[in-house]
Design a protein around this motif. Structure first.
Motif, PDB file in Angstrom:
ATOM      1  N   MET A 121       0.820  -1.214   0.000  1.00  0.00           N
ATOM      2  CA  MET A 121       0.000   0.000   0.000  1.00  0.00           C
ATOM      3  C   MET A 121       0.856   1.266   0.000  1.00  0.00           C
ATOM      4  SD  MET A 121      -2.954  -1.170  -0.332  1.00  0.00           S
ATOM      5  CE  MET A 121      -3.805   0.406  -0.203  1.00  0.00           C
ATOM      6  N   LEU A 122       1.742   1.392   0.969  1.00  0.00           N
ATOM      7  CA  LEU A 122       2.541   2.606   1.049  1.00  0.00           C
ATOM      8  C   LEU A 122       3.497   2.708  -0.138  1.00  0.00           C
ATOM      9  CD1 LEU A 122       3.916   4.181   4.262  1.00  0.00           C
ATOM     10  CD2 LEU A 122       5.363   4.090   2.243  1.00  0.00           C
ATOM     11  N   LYS A 123       4.177   1.606  -0.425  1.00  0.00           N
ATOM     12  CA  LYS A 123       5.144   1.634  -1.536  1.00  0.00           C
ATOM     13  C   LYS A 123       4.439   1.759  -2.878  1.00  0.00           C
ATOM     14  CE  LYS A 123       6.913  -2.061   0.445  1.00  0.00           C
ATOM     15  NZ  LYS A 123       6.704  -1.866   1.894  1.00  0.00           N
ATOM     16  N   GLY A 124       3.332   1.045  -3.045  1.00  0.00           N
ATOM     17  CA  GLY A 124       2.622   1.067  -4.317  1.00  0.00           C
ATOM     18  C   GLY A 124       1.967   2.402  -4.607  1.00  0.00           C
ATOM     19  N   MET A 125       1.346   3.000  -3.591  1.00  0.00           N
ATOM     20  CA  MET A 125       0.735   4.314  -3.816  1.00  0.00           C
ATOM     21  C   MET A 125       1.797   5.401  -3.937  1.00  0.00           C
ATOM     22  SD  MET A 125      -2.931   4.327  -1.820  1.00  0.00           S
ATOM     23  CE  MET A 125      -2.292   4.118  -0.166  1.00  0.00           C
ATOM     24  N   THR A 126       2.967   5.189  -3.328  1.00  0.00           N
ATOM     25  CA  THR A 126       4.091   6.106  -3.571  1.00  0.00           C
ATOM     26  C   THR A 126       4.506   6.034  -5.043  1.00  0.00           C
ATOM     27  OG1 THR A 126       4.892   5.964  -1.290  1.00  0.00           O
ATOM     28  CG2 THR A 126       6.480   6.628  -2.979  1.00  0.00           C
ATOM     29  N   ALA A 148      17.064   1.267  -6.792  1.00  0.00           N
ATOM     30  CA  ALA A 148      16.133   0.582  -7.690  1.00  0.00           C
ATOM     31  C   ALA A 148      15.692  -0.784  -7.182  1.00  0.00           C
ATOM     32  CB  ALA A 148      16.762   0.436  -9.079  1.00  0.00           C
ATOM     33  N   ALA A 149      16.473  -1.407  -6.298  1.00  0.00           N
ATOM     34  CA  ALA A 149      16.109  -2.734  -5.790  1.00  0.00           C
ATOM     35  C   ALA A 149      15.326  -2.659  -4.497  1.00  0.00           C
ATOM     36  CB  ALA A 149      17.354  -3.588  -5.586  1.00  0.00           C
ATOM     37  N   GLY A 150      14.990  -1.459  -4.054  1.00  0.00           N
ATOM     38  CA  GLY A 150      14.180  -1.302  -2.850  1.00  0.00           C
ATOM     39  C   GLY A 150      12.713  -1.559  -3.117  1.00  0.00           C
ATOM     40  N   GLY A 151      11.911  -1.467  -2.069  1.00  0.00           N
ATOM     41  CA  GLY A 151      10.493  -1.783  -2.193  1.00  0.00           C
ATOM     42  C   GLY A 151       9.770  -0.918  -3.213  1.00  0.00           C
ATOM     43  N   VAL A 152       9.938   0.403  -3.139  1.00  0.00           N
ATOM     44  CA  VAL A 152       9.308   1.288  -4.120  1.00  0.00           C
ATOM     45  C   VAL A 152       9.986   1.130  -5.477  1.00  0.00           C
ATOM     46  CG1 VAL A 152       8.741   3.684  -4.704  1.00  0.00           C
ATOM     47  CG2 VAL A 152       8.642   2.938  -2.322  1.00  0.00           C
ATOM     48  N   GLY A 153      11.299   0.984  -5.457  1.00  0.00           N
ATOM     49  CA  GLY A 153      12.062   0.923  -6.700  1.00  0.00           C
ATOM     50  C   GLY A 153      11.631  -0.202  -7.619  1.00  0.00           C
ATOM     51  N   LEU A 154      11.380  -1.393  -7.082  1.00  0.00           N
ATOM     52  CA  LEU A 154      10.982  -2.517  -7.925  1.00  0.00           C
ATOM     53  C   LEU A 154       9.603  -2.285  -8.539  1.00  0.00           C
ATOM     54  CD1 LEU A 154      12.240  -5.564  -5.818  1.00  0.00           C
ATOM     55  CD2 LEU A 154      13.369  -4.394  -7.719  1.00  0.00           C
ATOM     56  N   LEU A 155       8.731  -1.595  -7.816  1.00  0.00           N
ATOM     57  CA  LEU A 155       7.411  -1.287  -8.368  1.00  0.00           C
ATOM     58  C   LEU A 155       7.514  -0.198  -9.431  1.00  0.00           C
ATOM     59  CD1 LEU A 155       5.204  -1.297  -5.133  1.00  0.00           C
ATOM     60  CD2 LEU A 155       6.021  -3.207  -6.515  1.00  0.00           C
ATOM     61  N   VAL A 156       8.329   0.823  -9.167  1.00  0.00           N
ATOM     62  CA  VAL A 156       8.517   1.907 -10.135  1.00  0.00           C
ATOM     63  C   VAL A 156       9.081   1.362 -11.444  1.00  0.00           C
ATOM     64  CG1 VAL A 156       9.963   3.925 -10.648  1.00  0.00           C
ATOM     65  CG2 VAL A 156       8.698   3.809  -8.503  1.00  0.00           C
ATOM     66  N   GLY A 157      10.061   0.456 -11.356  1.00  0.00           N
ATOM     67  CA  GLY A 157      10.658  -0.093 -12.572  1.00  0.00           C
ATOM     68  C   GLY A 157       9.630  -0.756 -13.468  1.00  0.00           C
ATOM     69  N   GLN A 158       8.799  -1.603 -12.885  1.00  0.00           N
ATOM     70  CA  GLN A 158       7.778  -2.308 -13.668  1.00  0.00           C
ATOM     71  C   GLN A 158       6.741  -1.341 -14.229  1.00  0.00           C
ATOM     72  OE1 GLN A 158       6.313  -6.038 -11.652  1.00  0.00           O
ATOM     73  NE2 GLN A 158       7.647  -5.285 -10.004  1.00  0.00           N
ATOM     74  N   TRP A 159       6.261  -0.440 -13.381  1.00  0.00           N
ATOM     75  CA  TRP A 159       5.181   0.461 -13.766  1.00  0.00           C
ATOM     76  C   TRP A 159       5.660   1.460 -14.813  1.00  0.00           C
ATOM     77  CZ3 TRP A 159       1.340   2.011  -9.348  1.00  0.00           C
ATOM     78  CH2 TRP A 159       0.157   2.483  -9.901  1.00  0.00           C
ATOM     79  N   ALA A 160       6.844   2.032 -14.603  1.00  0.00           N
ATOM     80  CA  ALA A 160       7.372   3.011 -15.555  1.00  0.00           C
ATOM     81  C   ALA A 160       7.631   2.375 -16.914  1.00  0.00           C
ATOM     82  CB  ALA A 160       8.652   3.644 -15.013  1.00  0.00           C
TER      83      ALA A 160
END
Length: 324
Positions: A121-126, A148-160
């Protein structure tokens, strides 16, 4: 029930597993029995005192969790006993049960497990607000994301990547470089062995990135600014290496009329409509498989101190959850 309490600021050793009374929900409140709690660097900031505790000490840390509604207070109509719910904020998640304002909760769709919801939730909505609202990433854009290998980073990579961007990330080890490359990053830079500013210039043919997302802070400043194209945006949304020292704003002019912002998730989900829109966008990309959430570490909530030690030593990758 039990919870992790912080009675004085300090290192992981101040996280104590203790009895804690919850009580019953008041008007507009819901009682939630946690199935899982998310671990975030934000928790470290509150534990250490870098961020002040909203209601002083003692403090129950944690800003993210998911579970089952066990009772509702007067006036609550959106939720009922047995609903599967998740949230990102307010603080107080490191507990077996908690009370929380109903307006801060969202229902978790069928098909998304609660431990996954707790960790995203926090990482994904970030990731959602950074990519869609702080800077609206479009096909053809180039972004740079630190850690980039952190919690937000892995989601940002896929989404971006799904948004059509060229995605560059920095990491601190070969293992993390491989993880980032498997999660959408076109180019991964090991900042321990490479000059990330020079590599970004090489990758972009000297043009620079449209936006730099920087949660590292002291160690990546002012290098992050040198990675931007003229009129590019620097989004500084964290400081895992320590706070950035005060600087002359004129540096933004000198480096290309740059834009700078210091966003925080809780401003972007301040109203219930904004919260629901952000959560629904996240649930959509996860449900469609555009973004995959991998829980790479699980710890008992009682061992939160060990989890914090590993997090601060950068021994964790991706998403971590604490299990009550």
């Amino acid at each position: 029930m039990k919870a992790i309490l912080v009675s004085q600021h300090g290192g992981p050793e101040v996280l104590e597993w203790r009895d804690h009374k919850v009580g019953e929900p008041g008007p507009g409140e819901v009682k939630v029995r946690h199935e899982a709690v998310g671990l975030n660097f934000l928790d470290v900031y509150f534990r250490s005192g870098l961020y002040p505790a909203p209601n002083g000490l003692p403090l129950v840390p944690g800003n993210e969790g998911a579970g089952i509604v066990t009772s509702v207070g007067e006036g609550v109509t959106l939720f009922k006993e047995g609903d599967r719910v998740a949230y990102a904020g307010p603080i107080g998640a490191y507990a077996q049960e908690r009370l929380i304002a109903a307006e801060k909760l969202v229902k978790v769709p069928d098909g998304i497990e609660l431990d996954v919801a707790a960790g995203m939730m926090l990482k994904g909505m970030t990731a959602e607000y950074l990519l869609r609202r702080t800077y609206d990433v479009k096909p053809g854009d180039t972004i740079l994301y630190h850690a980039a290998a952190g919690g937000v980073g892995l989601l940002v990579g896929q989404w971006a990547k799904a948004l059509g961007a060229t995605v560059i990330g920095t990491v601190g080890s070969q293992e993390k470089a491989e993880l980032a490359a498997a999660n959408g990053y076109d180019h991964v830079i090991n900042y321990r062995t490479e000059d990330f500013v020079g590599r970004v210039k090489d990758i972009t043919g000297g043009k620079g990135a449209d936006v730099v997302y920087d949660s590292v802070g002291k160690d990546t400043f002012p290098g992050s600014l040198d990675c931007l194209k003229p009129r590019g945006l620097w989004a500084s949304f964290g400081q895992s290496s320590g706070p950035i020292e005060p600087f002359n704003i004129g540096i933004l002019a000198q480096k290309g009329s740059l834009f700078a912002t210091r966003p925080t998730l809780f401003t972007y989900i301040a109203s219930q409509p904004e919260l629901e829109a952000s959560a629904n966008a996240l649930f959509d990309v996860v449900s469609r498989g555009v973004v995959k959430i991998e829980i790479n570490q699980r710890y008992p909530l009682a061992e939160a101190a060990r989890a914090h030690t590993d997090l601060e030593a950068r021994n964790t990758t991706g998403t971590t959850v604490l299990l009550p």
